[in-house]
Design an enzyme around this catalytic site. Sequence first.
Site, PDB file in Angstrom:
ATOM      1  N   ASN A 167       0.800  -1.237   0.000  1.00 32.42           N
ATOM      2  CA  ASN A 167       0.000   0.000   0.000  1.00 32.42           C
ATOM      3  C   ASN A 167       0.831   1.286   0.000  1.00 32.42           C
ATOM      4  O   ASN A 167       0.452   2.267  -0.610  1.00 32.42           O
ATOM      5  CB  ASN A 167      -1.032  -0.005   1.133  1.00 32.42           C
ATOM      6  CG  ASN A 167      -0.424  -0.185   2.492  1.00 32.42           C
ATOM      7  OD1 ASN A 167       0.688  -0.684   2.635  1.00 32.42           O
ATOM      8  ND2 ASN A 167      -1.153   0.215   3.513  1.00 32.42           N
ATOM      9  N   GLU A 264       4.190  -4.220  12.349  1.00 30.76           N
ATOM     10  CA  GLU A 264       3.238  -3.125  12.069  1.00 30.76           C
ATOM     11  C   GLU A 264       2.070  -3.746  11.313  1.00 30.76           C
ATOM     12  O   GLU A 264       2.202  -4.094  10.144  1.00 30.76           O
ATOM     13  CB  GLU A 264       3.911  -2.047  11.218  1.00 30.76           C
ATOM     14  CG  GLU A 264       5.090  -1.369  11.879  1.00 30.76           C
ATOM     15  CD  GLU A 264       4.710  -0.557  13.092  1.00 30.76           C
ATOM     16  OE1 GLU A 264       3.498  -0.315  13.304  1.00 30.76           O
ATOM     17  OE2 GLU A 264       5.615  -0.183  13.837  1.00 30.76           O
ATOM     18  N   CYS A 298      -3.452   1.156   6.832  1.00 29.91           N
ATOM     19  CA  CYS A 298      -3.599   0.543   8.156  1.00 29.91           C
ATOM     20  C   CYS A 298      -4.207   1.560   9.120  1.00 29.91           C
ATOM     21  O   CYS A 298      -4.873   1.207  10.075  1.00 29.91           O
ATOM     22  CB  CYS A 298      -2.245   0.086   8.663  1.00 29.91           C
ATOM     23  SG  CYS A 298      -1.006   1.380   8.565  1.00 29.91           S
ATOM     24  N   TRP A 463       5.794   5.443  15.080  1.00 29.08           N
ATOM     25  CA  TRP A 463       4.590   4.844  14.489  1.00 29.08           C
ATOM     26  C   TRP A 463       4.465   3.418  14.995  1.00 29.08           C
ATOM     27  O   TRP A 463       5.436   2.672  14.998  1.00 29.08           O
ATOM     28  CB  TRP A 463       4.733   4.826  12.968  1.00 29.08           C
ATOM     29  CG  TRP A 463       3.522   4.305  12.248  1.00 29.08           C
ATOM     30  CD1 TRP A 463       3.324   3.037  11.795  1.00 29.08           C
ATOM     31  CD2 TRP A 463       2.358   5.044  11.902  1.00 29.08           C
ATOM     32  NE1 TRP A 463       2.107   2.942  11.189  1.00 29.08           N
ATOM     33  CE2 TRP A 463       1.494   4.163  11.241  1.00 29.08           C
ATOM     34  CE3 TRP A 463       1.964   6.370  12.098  1.00 29.08           C
ATOM     35  CZ2 TRP A 463       0.244   4.563  10.762  1.00 29.08           C
ATOM     36  CZ3 TRP A 463       0.731   6.764  11.617  1.00 29.08           C
ATOM     37  CH2 TRP A 463      -0.121   5.868  10.950  1.00 29.08           C
ATOM     38  N   GLU A 474       8.138   2.037  14.829  1.00 32.71           N
ATOM     39  CA  GLU A 474       9.032   2.474  13.767  1.00 32.71           C
ATOM     40  C   GLU A 474       9.163   3.983  13.864  1.00 32.71           C
ATOM     41  O   GLU A 474       8.401   4.648  14.566  1.00 32.71           O
ATOM     42  CB  GLU A 474       8.468   2.085  12.397  1.00 32.71           C
ATOM     43  CG  GLU A 474       8.437   0.583  12.208  1.00 32.71           C
ATOM     44  CD  GLU A 474       8.279   0.157  10.764  1.00 32.71           C
ATOM     45  OE1 GLU A 474       7.170   0.304  10.226  1.00 32.71           O
ATOM     46  OE2 GLU A 474       9.271  -0.344  10.194  1.00 32.71           O
TER      47      GLU A 474
HETATM   48  P1  NAD Z   1       0.112  -9.363   3.875  1.00 37.96           P
HETATM   49  O1  NAD Z   1       0.232  -9.714   5.306  1.00 37.96           O
HETATM   50  O2  NAD Z   1      -0.629 -10.262   2.977  1.00 37.96           O
HETATM   51  O3  NAD Z   1       1.549  -9.211   3.222  1.00 37.96           O
HETATM   52  C1  NAD Z   1       2.511  -8.276   3.697  1.00 37.96           C
HETATM   53  C2  NAD Z   1       3.893  -8.736   3.267  1.00 37.96           C
HETATM   54  O4  NAD Z   1       4.205  -9.937   3.987  1.00 37.96           O
HETATM   55  C3  NAD Z   1       4.016  -9.106   1.796  1.00 37.96           C
HETATM   56  O5  NAD Z   1       5.320  -8.783   1.355  1.00 37.96           O
HETATM   57  C4  NAD Z   1       3.800 -10.614   1.804  1.00 37.96           C
HETATM   58  O6  NAD Z   1       4.375 -11.271   0.692  1.00 37.96           O
HETATM   59  C5  NAD Z   1       4.488 -11.002   3.100  1.00 37.96           C
HETATM   60  N1  NAD Z   1       4.002 -12.209   3.764  1.00 37.96           N
HETATM   61  C6  NAD Z   1       2.775 -12.780   3.685  1.00 37.96           C
HETATM   62  N2  NAD Z   1       2.718 -13.870   4.482  1.00 37.96           N
HETATM   63  C7  NAD Z   1       3.925 -13.980   5.097  1.00 37.96           C
HETATM   64  C8  NAD Z   1       4.486 -14.885   6.047  1.00 37.96           C
HETATM   65  N3  NAD Z   1       3.797 -15.921   6.530  1.00 37.96           N
HETATM   66  N4  NAD Z   1       5.757 -14.686   6.461  1.00 37.96           N
HETATM   67  C9  NAD Z   1       6.475 -13.645   6.002  1.00 37.96           C
HETATM   68  N5  NAD Z   1       6.010 -12.764   5.078  1.00 37.96           N
HETATM   69  C10 NAD Z   1       4.740 -12.926   4.643  1.00 37.96           C
HETATM   70  O7  NAD Z   1      -0.489  -7.882   3.833  1.00 37.96           O
HETATM   71  P2  NAD Z   1      -0.872  -7.030   2.559  1.00 37.96           P
HETATM   72  O8  NAD Z   1      -2.185  -7.503   2.051  1.00 37.96           O
HETATM   73  O9  NAD Z   1       0.274  -6.960   1.600  1.00 37.96           O
HETATM   74  O10 NAD Z   1      -1.006  -5.564   3.203  1.00 37.96           O
HETATM   75  C11 NAD Z   1      -2.159  -5.139   3.830  1.00 37.96           C
HETATM   76  C12 NAD Z   1      -2.048  -5.272   5.326  1.00 37.96           C
HETATM   77  O11 NAD Z   1      -0.898  -4.556   5.796  1.00 37.96           O
HETATM   78  C13 NAD Z   1      -3.229  -4.641   6.034  1.00 37.96           C
HETATM   79  O12 NAD Z   1      -3.698  -5.509   7.044  1.00 37.96           O
HETATM   80  C14 NAD Z   1      -2.649  -3.384   6.661  1.00 37.96           C
HETATM   81  O13 NAD Z   1      -3.330  -2.930   7.796  1.00 37.96           O
HETATM   82  C15 NAD Z   1      -1.249  -3.770   6.937  1.00 37.96           C
HETATM   83  N6  NAD Z   1      -0.396  -2.570   7.037  1.00 37.96           N
HETATM   84  C16 NAD Z   1       0.030  -2.137   8.275  1.00 37.96           C
HETATM   85  C17 NAD Z   1       0.795  -0.975   8.388  1.00 37.96           C
HETATM   86  C18 NAD Z   1       1.247  -0.452   9.734  1.00 37.96           C
HETATM   87  O14 NAD Z   1       2.152   0.377   9.766  1.00 37.96           O
HETATM   88  N7  NAD Z   1       0.678  -0.886  10.846  1.00 37.96           N
HETATM   89  C19 NAD Z   1       1.136  -0.267   7.247  1.00 37.96           C
HETATM   90  C20 NAD Z   1       0.695  -0.733   6.024  1.00 37.96           C
HETATM   91  C21 NAD Z   1      -0.072  -1.899   5.915  1.00 37.96           C
END
Ligand code: NAD
Length: 494
Positions: A167, A264, A298, A463, A474
């Site tokens: 995102n 995060e 997020c 954050w 972070e």
């Molecule tokens: P996701 O968890 O599907 O994937 C995030 C990343 O992790 C990707 O690079 C993915 O390939 C990798 N990944 C997936 N499963 C994994 C595992 N088992 N082990 C290690 N890596 C793995 O999330 P997404 O759909 O890409 O992003 C959306 C999510 O991210 C939302 O829930 C959002 O709230 C969260 N987010 C949080 C923050 C924050 O700062 N708190 C910021 C941005 C997005």
Amino acid sequence: MTTTTTHQATAATTFTLPAATISGTPHQIANAEKTPIHNAATGALIGWQEHATATEIDAAVKAAHASLPAWRATSPTTRGKILKKIAELIESDRDRLAAMQMQVSGKPPFEANLDVSDAAATFSYYADLCATASTFAAEPIELPDNTVTGERHYEPVGVAALIVPWNFPMVTTAWKTAPALAAGCTVVLKPSEFTSPVEHMLAAIIAEAGVPDGVVNIVNGGGAVGAQLTAHPLIDKISFTGSTASGKKVMQAAAEDMKRVTLELGGKSALIVRADADIERAVSLAIGGAFANAGQMCSATARILVHDDVYRKFMAAFESAVRAIVVAPPRGDDVAMGPLVSAAQRERVQSLLAQGVDAGASVAFSGQLDAACGDGFFMAPVVVAEPAADNVLWSDEVFGPVACVKSFRTDDEAIALANDTRYGLVATVVTADQDAARRYKAQLRAGLVWINTPQLIFPQVCWGGLGLSGIGRELGLAGLRSYQELRHSIADAS
Ligand code: NAD
């Protein structure tokens, strides 16, 4: 960006990004598993991202491990100069970086440029921390025994795995890479397979700025690649941004070797409009909080709580503002909202919306799509009024342009409604009453509370969230410390 092979179906236009970049060398794999990368605003296929296998993952981690002694031995001043150079190169490459961000994610120009500014500011901030002697200096500890002296000091944690979602790819990569390098860690970065062209550009800038080969390595692919990276025994620290579901798996993987973790994760945050709020400002903050980045944040404040006395006034103004949002492909400054990142993400959001409506939630009003939206992955903003507390749209992270509004009568009720979630990332309060603002700051369960401001983010301000929103912080000094081990020494004073 390395574009050495093309895919037959659209040979003239597509690129194929290598499975890994290890010690500065791109690694492409014959017959690699690949993820298609689309232009989110047109739906067109623009390239492919190869996935790394266990071989590349192991080689990348070993390269980072081998580069650690020399990198951690560099002075903070040297590291700071390189980080400053990265910030400058990001700024001077702004147009190309923003264009790639727009192409991959379909973000409007102002959002793509904000991402570039945020990435540059983050590298610049950690460069300044490196240049501040006290950041890395050993700190004396007052002890009740004058025959000894005590010191606390900070050492790099080691090899860090940095895992990033789609995102805000440029921003999230900067938030992790800058403090890791500042601390003296070496890294293996795993971008999201959907938006990796942005990180490939950033990695080229990092190399150009003088970061030695092997200090920043990249492995590409999806969750399986991320999971293998987190399990590698030579990884000392994992910094993960993504969904709470994936974060739980990362934490389990980390437990095996007691790897340090920063997580995060998701959120389901509130924006509270008190009866004394400036309604025009409240509407503007609600629009930004729920629909910036097409709601794929997020920190989305998609649970909007409005005091009964101003509910009708707020809803009327909110409806006009939502209907006026220009949802379109990136072009001029008129565009306020871009597409979702992929067809799959749009389907996921639309299916959650249908699930919520089937369970009794009612759509109060929606925005509209510009005629230019074509085959892009666009979705008009949607506002749901008064969903039940157990409705999925109220309880779960939607990660798309869907906001819920509920009314309240007292501050206690608003705080209870806002805190009725296992997440705890952010909150926004709109009020003219400073005493009330103080009370909300103290009682809202959130890592960051904004009072009467948009979602301002500064590298100086940490954050991170409470509960299911993650662990650790972070940005800020704590963001640097999360890539350091706190150690102590006690020495004979004579
Ligand atoms: P996701 O968890 O599907 O994937 C995030 C990343 O992790 C990707 O690079 C993915 O390939 C990798 N990944 C997936 N499963 C994994 C595992 N088992 N082990 C290690 N890596 C793995 O999330 P997404 O759909 O890409 O992003 C959306 C999510 O991210 C939302 O829930 C959002 O709230 C969260 N987010 C949080 C923050 C924050 O700062 N708190 C910021 C941005 C997005």
